[in-house]
Every structure is written in C-alpha cells, then in structure tokens.
Design a protein around this motif. Structure first.
Motif, PDB file in Angstrom:
ATOM      1  N   ASP A 179       2.713  -5.937 -11.722  1.00 51.13           N
ATOM      2  CA  ASP A 179       1.844  -7.082 -11.946  1.00 51.13           C
ATOM      3  C   ASP A 179       1.814  -7.827 -10.545  1.00 51.13           C
ATOM      4  O   ASP A 179       3.013  -8.506 -10.415  1.00 51.13           O
ATOM      5  N   PHE A 180       0.642  -7.778  -9.870  1.00 51.34           N
ATOM      6  CA  PHE A 180       0.753  -8.484  -8.451  1.00 51.34           C
ATOM      7  C   PHE A 180       0.310  -9.920  -8.622  1.00 51.34           C
ATOM      8  O   PHE A 180      -0.014 -10.527  -7.563  1.00 51.34           O
ATOM      9  N   ASP A 181       0.124 -10.471  -9.903  1.00 53.20           N
ATOM     10  CA  ASP A 181      -0.403 -11.834  -9.982  1.00 53.20           C
ATOM     11  C   ASP A 181       0.771 -12.419 -11.094  1.00 53.20           C
ATOM     12  O   ASP A 181       0.420 -13.176 -11.895  1.00 53.20           O
ATOM     13  N   TYR A 182       2.184 -12.177 -10.944  1.00 51.81           N
ATOM     14  CA  TYR A 182       3.094 -12.318 -12.087  1.00 51.81           C
ATOM     15  C   TYR A 182       3.430 -13.911 -11.986  1.00 51.81           C
ATOM     16  O   TYR A 182       3.663 -14.689 -11.003  1.00 51.81           O
ATOM     17  N   ASP A 183       3.352 -14.650 -13.153  1.00 49.79           N
ATOM     18  CA  ASP A 183       3.766 -15.833 -13.466  1.00 49.79           C
ATOM     19  C   ASP A 183       5.240 -16.235 -13.407  1.00 49.79           C
ATOM     20  O   ASP A 183       5.911 -15.535 -14.387  1.00 49.79           O
ATOM     21  N   SER A 185      13.550  -3.334 -13.641  1.00 47.11           N
ATOM     22  CA  SER A 185      12.604  -4.304 -13.310  1.00 47.11           C
ATOM     23  C   SER A 185      13.156  -5.114 -12.317  1.00 47.11           C
ATOM     24  O   SER A 185      14.137  -5.787 -12.262  1.00 47.11           O
ATOM     25  N   VAL A 186      12.209  -5.610 -11.634  1.00 44.63           N
ATOM     26  CA  VAL A 186      12.585  -6.508 -10.467  1.00 44.63           C
ATOM     27  C   VAL A 186      11.151  -7.683 -10.299  1.00 44.63           C
ATOM     28  O   VAL A 186      10.052  -7.227 -10.123  1.00 44.63           O
ATOM     29  N   VAL A 211       5.416 -11.064  -7.528  1.00 43.55           N
ATOM     30  CA  VAL A 211       5.160  -9.568  -8.147  1.00 43.55           C
ATOM     31  C   VAL A 211       6.313  -9.304  -9.508  1.00 43.55           C
ATOM     32  O   VAL A 211       7.437  -9.720  -9.142  1.00 43.55           O
ATOM     33  N   LYS A 212       5.858  -8.595 -10.225  1.00 50.75           N
ATOM     34  CA  LYS A 212       6.899  -8.020 -11.275  1.00 50.75           C
ATOM     35  C   LYS A 212       6.747  -6.385 -10.967  1.00 50.75           C
ATOM     36  O   LYS A 212       5.435  -5.870 -11.517  1.00 50.75           O
TER      37      LYS A 212
END
Length: 485
Positions: A243-247, A77-78, A49-50
């Motif tokens: 963003d729960f599908d972060y690349d 941001s993390v 996640v981001k």
C-alpha cells in the motif's frame, strides 16, 4: 520481415546503456532506468507505505533433524513513515494455535520491542531504522530500485546475463546498514528480476527471484518471490501486498503501563571474562564460547562463527599461545557450527554427534576427515573428565549436547537458557523443567550456566526462578492484519 530475438534486443539495450565508455555512465543509466520503471519521483517521494509478505520458509540447517527440511510459516508486515524515519514491524511465525510473535517500533530515534503477552517493553535495544524489520523492504523490488538510485555513485556494473531466456544487466552496490546487493535488471523495461546477496557460509549466496509483476498506485512490484540459499530453495511467497498511500493513523502506538525490561548487556565489543584459573568465557554479539586450559592446550565449548577471533582474544588475556586441540559443539544448527572451519584450520578435533559430520563439512566448506571428529554418544567425558556432557534432545534439535565443567560446577547450555539483560531471570518453559531433571539425573551439581548467546552467566537460582515464572502463551492480536487470514 523476421522477428527480432530477445538476444538482439539485449544487444540493442547494451549499446543504449553503454553509450560512452566513461566510467559511471552505465551504472547511472541502469539506476535511472530502474527508478523510472518503478514510478520515478513517485517512488522517491513516498511519504508512507505498508508492506506485507507471507511465506513458507524451508530450512535444512536450522531444523529439528540434521539434513532434513523443516517448514516454518511467516507472516510479516511493516509500516514505514519515510518523512519521520519511523517503522512498525509485526511478525507471526508458526501456526495460528501456537504462534511466535514479534512487535517492534522505531520511533525516529530509538527502537522498542513490545512483549504483549508479558506486558513488557525492551526500550532502546540497539536496532536501527534499517535493521528493525529484517530489511523487509529489500524483499520488494521497487525499494531495491530506490536504494540503487540513492547509492548509484558506489554502484559497479558486473556485466550481463540471461534469466529465463531474457537478457539482464548486473549491477552491484552497497548502502549503509546493508550487505552488498547485486541486481539483475531488464535493460529494456528496467524491472528487477533478481537480487543476490552473500551468506556468511563460504561460497553461498541468497538469490531473490522477483516474478509476475503487478501494479499498485502506479508502482509495479513482483507479486511473487522465491528465495534460494546456496542454490537450495529457502522460502516461497504465499501473499505479497503493498500500500503505497498508507494512512498512518493509529500506527506507532507504544503501549502505556507496560514494564520496562532490565537494561540490556552491551555485547558490541569482544569480552573475555576469566571465570576461574584457566577458564574463560569469551565473545561478542551473539557468539560466545567457553575456553578451558587443559595444560598444554585449550578446549573450546561452543562452535559459533568467529571462533578464531575469540580464541586469540583468550590467548591474549591469558598471556600464552597454547594451541586449541578440541572444539565441542552443542548441535547441528548452522550458526552453532559456524566456527568449525576455524577449529579445523587451528588443528583442533571436533566433538559432535556423528550425524552432524556432513553438515559441518558443508557449513565450514572444509573437507574435514572422519579422524578429525570425535563421535559423541548419549553421555560422556572430554579430556579425561575436564568436561562432561549429556545429549539432551528437545524441541529445538534432535541432538543437543549440554556440557558440564565439574571444577566450576558450570554448564554451557547452548542457546535456550540465557539472558541478555543485566539483571533478572528469563521466563521459563517446559523444556527448562526437563533440562533441570536431566542434569540432576546425570549427577551434575550445576550452579552456574553460561550460554553461547550472551556474556552473562546465570545461576541455579535464575533457573529455579525461570521455572517458577513460565513464559505466557503468545496470541496473535485479532486487530493485526497478519492475524486475520
């Protein structure tokens, strides 16, 4: 047929949650309800996640002028890799033309802080997977729901209440590496509307208010957050994204060719260093004071929290039980006056600028009378000259007392000239140039410099080296999302 009120729905929800009187049933059901509301297994099984949170922080206890609010601008941001326990945390504080930047990476085993401006890395600096990012995920309600679910066996139902006319159930719990959290959960939807956690100031709590829930990839989260501390506004969100599908491609890159910072000092345990007969530098973590034997009593310089523990450690090391009669504090910031309550309880008089009296009463939660203070002026002496001081206004605080111990040719510099590395000098600043000019003008023949944030005592050579090696100006990297708007 009449409408069913919110309170009626609340009662129905309580009955549904309570079910039976078996201990743990209410907690389990609340935890399960919250997890389900935030995506259930999808939330539990997130791979990466981001999170980004941009906000304005209002502070009246860390600002420039005592009692007045300052506004700080934060953009954080993390990136979290749950499968491999990795994190990358980026921070911009201040305005774009003169930012303060932090960059941290936890690689699954160790934490590293990256200083791009000076091309240095502080490796293995003791931060953990949980603490690296200032616990940023707990500012996002889905991760509080997840944390509650993972720790529901330790949870405790704390009764019910009402927020904005809507009923809520209160549940508290602790997780490893975290303070105790109390969540305020809607019994009908399972959404979290508020979280509270204790502040170190007695009787004060942080309250995180989650509002205007939105959805991202099937997981709801509050699009706005405002935080109060002790009932006073503390920060207000401007932008929150998830963003729960972060690349993860490109994340967790530790730069090559950067120099390692010198080894850090281990300050995890109480340290009492005897600097000379009757003079001690004591503390642990970020909390240090100087203690001076004045004959039949002690004087303390530096009022950080935990003062009583430091003083008792000094008494033990010195082999006596002489009382503390004077505490002198450098400036009004709440951390630097956190030990004033201990000082008052020990019967000590507090030396500070007069404008700080009310702030000290508030932070200490003590009704300290005026006669228990000594008002400091632009310069002066304490205990017949055992200690001298000057007021050194600077960009950190409107009034900042710098203490000089003539017998040791030592100064206590508050919190702006110190090093937490075993060797090497810190980087310099224009403030240090002004500081050296001020102590020379005062006639202080200072050769040693102790601090309230480190056990290490620096030298005049360190001060000169710092002034000769100014800290480079920080720039927010254009490739970082938090630097692009």
């Amino acid at each position: 047929m009449g409408k069913i009120s919110n309170i009626s729905l609340f009662c129905i929800g309580v009955v549904a949650l309570a079910g039976s009187a078996v201990a743990g049933d209410i907690e389990d059901k609340l935890a399960d309800k919250a997890l389900s509301a935030y995506g259930g297994d999808k939330l539990l099984n997130l791979k990466a996640v981001k999170l980004r949170t941009k906000y304005k922080r209002l502070t009246n206890d860390q600002g420039y002028i005592v009692g007045e609010f300052d506004i700080d601008h934060y953009d954080n941001s993390v990136i979290i890799d749950f499968e491999n326990s990795r994190k990358e945390f980026r921070v911009e504080i201040g305005l774009r033309d003169d930012p303060y930047i932090q960059h941290h990476i936890f690689d699954g085993e160790n934490a590293h802080r990256i200083y791009a401006a000076s091309k240095q890395i502080d490796r293995n600096n003791g931060r953990t997977f949980t603490s690296l990012d200032w616990r940023t995920p707990t500012r996002f309600d889905p991760f509080l729901a997840r944390l509650l679910y993972e720790n529901k066996e330790q949870a405790k139902h704390e009764g019910n209440g009402v927020i904005a006319g809507k009923p809520v159930e209160k549940i508290s719990f602790r997780a490893e590496g975290h303070p105790e959290y109390t969540l305020f959960i809607d019994p009908e939807t399972g959404l979290i509307h508020k979280m509270t956690r204790p502040h170190w100031i007695p009787g004060s709590v942080f309250a995180y208010n989650f509002i205007e829930h939105t959805h991202e990839a099937g997981i709801p989260f509050a699009s706005q957050l405002y935080v109060t501390k002790g009932g006073v506004p503390e920060n207000l969100s401007i932008l929150r994204t998830a963003d729960f599908d972060y690349d993860l491609k490109g994340a967790f890159q530790i730069p090559e060719g950067y120099a390692d910072l010198p080894q850090g000092i281990d300050v995890s345990e109480m340290v009492v260093e005897r600097l000379a007969d009757g003079i001690y530098h004591a503390g642990k973590g970020w909390e240090f004071s100087l203690f001076i034997d004045a004959g039949d009593h002690y004087i303390a310089l530096g009022g950080y929290g935990g003062l009583k523990d430091r003083f008792e450690a000094v008494q033990k090391a010195a082999g006596n039980e002489k009382p503390l009669k004077i505490l002198a504090v450098s400036h009004h910031h709440s951390d630097h006056i956190g030990g004033t309550g201990d000082a008052f309880d020990l019967g000590a008089t507090i030396v500070t600028t007069q404008k700080n009296y009310d702030a000290i009463r508030r932070v200490s939660a003590k009704d300290i009378p005026d006669e228990s203070f000594i008002a400091a002026g632009a310069s002066g002496e304490i205990a017949g000259g055992l200690v001298k001081y000057i007021d050194f206004p600077n960009g950190h605080a409107e009034h900042h007392l710098m203490f000089y111990v003539p017998s040791l040719k030592m100064m206590l510099t508050g919190d702006f000239f110190f090093s937490r590395q075993v060797e090497g000098s810190p980087k310099g600043s224009e403030t240090l140039v002004r500081f050296k000019e001020a102590i020379e003008k005062a006639g202080f023949d200072a050769e040693l410099f102790a601090a309230e944030h480190s056990s290490r005592v620096l030298t005049l050579a360190d001060l000169d080296a710092a002034i000769a090696d100014m800290a480079p100006k920080q720039v927010c990297p254009a490739s970082w999302e938090i630097c692009q708007d």
